[in-house]
Design a protein around this motif. Structure first.
Motif, short mmCIF file in Angstrom:
data_model
loop_
_atom_site.label_atom_id
_atom_site.label_comp_id
_atom_site.label_asym_id
_atom_site.label_seq_id
_atom_site.Cartn_x
_atom_site.Cartn_y
_atom_site.Cartn_z
N ALA A 1 16.15 71.29 58.15
CA ALA A 1 15.21 70.27 58.62
C ALA A 1 15.27 69.07 57.70
O ALA A 1 15.58 69.19 56.50
CB ALA A 1 13.79 70.83 58.68
N PRO B 1 13.20 69.45 62.63
CA PRO B 1 14.06 70.63 62.54
C PRO B 1 15.36 70.42 63.32
O PRO B 1 15.36 69.78 64.37
CB PRO B 1 13.21 71.74 63.18
N ALA C 1 7.94 74.26 61.68
CA ALA C 1 7.89 72.91 61.11
C ALA C 1 6.45 72.48 60.87
O ALA C 1 6.12 71.88 59.83
CB ALA C 1 8.60 71.94 62.04
#
Length: 246
Positions: free
Chosen positions: A18, A62, A99
């Motif tokens: 990410a 991500p 995330a």
């Protein structure tokens, strides 16, 4: 601003690459999960992540194609993912949840997290907001939130009509009046369904704007519409992400 590439825990406990951008300062502040478009985890998407940091948010994107092609060029990874039918919905939800959890774990977090995406990412933004604990969602011309993919469409996706009753966050939708996927009819249907469900939403359509009107590196770019859209995104997130979470 600080930017870095990290690993987060996504769907099914997988480690996923990410891209994280954070403004200087101690916070507290909200966070934004950026869902990349179909071309992948590319330079243009990372610029969007940095833009949210410039606006005062911790922001993360991500790499949804990491499992198919770790470390590959974005266009090659996107081609591999498309050949496999795209990102499964369940996996997308898990990666966005991971995330969002990472953003909330940061010492600067106020507990509020929003999500936004373009094109396929617009649909996925709505999908995530139906299943993940989020505080705001932005859909930039997401195809097949309503409507039906045509025969032979390369991605294995369905519309989200049956999932819309589960929408957990206010939704901002930004659309081009000259777009075909989603068409103005698709947008009108989504507006009607969300109204019937009592889901808070705010939609704006731009005359003369086609699909991908935010994309500065494409002929579809429409500066006036894109600039107005960014202003609306900033106002929307300021409204829903600026307060401190419980």
């Amino acid at each position: 601003m600080q930017t870095t590439t990290i690993r987060i825990i996504g769907y099914d406990g997988d480690e996923v690459e990410a891209y994280l951008a954070r403004p200087d300062g101690d916070g507290p502040r909200g966070g934004v999960v950026v869902i990349h478009h179909m071309p992948g985890y590319d330079r243009a998407t990372k610029e969007i992540v940095r833009r949210f940091a410039e606006l005062g948010y911790d922001a993360i994107c991500p790499n949804l194609y990491w499992r198919e092609a770790p470390g590959a060029d974005p266009s090659d990874a996107a081609a591999t993912a498309r050949a496999n039918g795209g990102v499964p919905d369940e996996r997308l939800v898990g990666d966005v949840a991971g995330a969002a959890a990472h953003l909330r774990s940061l010492p600067t977090s106020n507990g509020k997290v929003g999500v936004m995406g373009y094109c396929s990412g617009g649909r996925q933004s709505v999908l995530a907001a139906c299943h993940v604990d989020l505080d705001a969602a932005v859909d930039c011309y997401g195809a097949f939130v309503t409507g039906t993919p045509p025969e032979g469409f390369p991605l294995k996706v369905t519309n989200l009509v049956e999932q819309l009753p589960e929408l957990r966050a206010p939704l901002l939708g930004l659309f081009g009046a000259d777009d075909r996927t989603p068409s103005p009819e698709h947008v009108a249907e989504l507006d009607q369904r969300l109204t019937q469900l009592g889901k808070p939403h705010e939609f704006h359509s731009y005359d003369g704007a086609p699909h991908a009107f935010f994309a500065v590196d494409r002929p579809s770019y429409r500066p006036e519409a894109a600039n107005d859209g960014w202003e609306r995104i900033a106002t929307f997130f300021d409204t829903h992400l600026a307060t401190t979470g419980a």
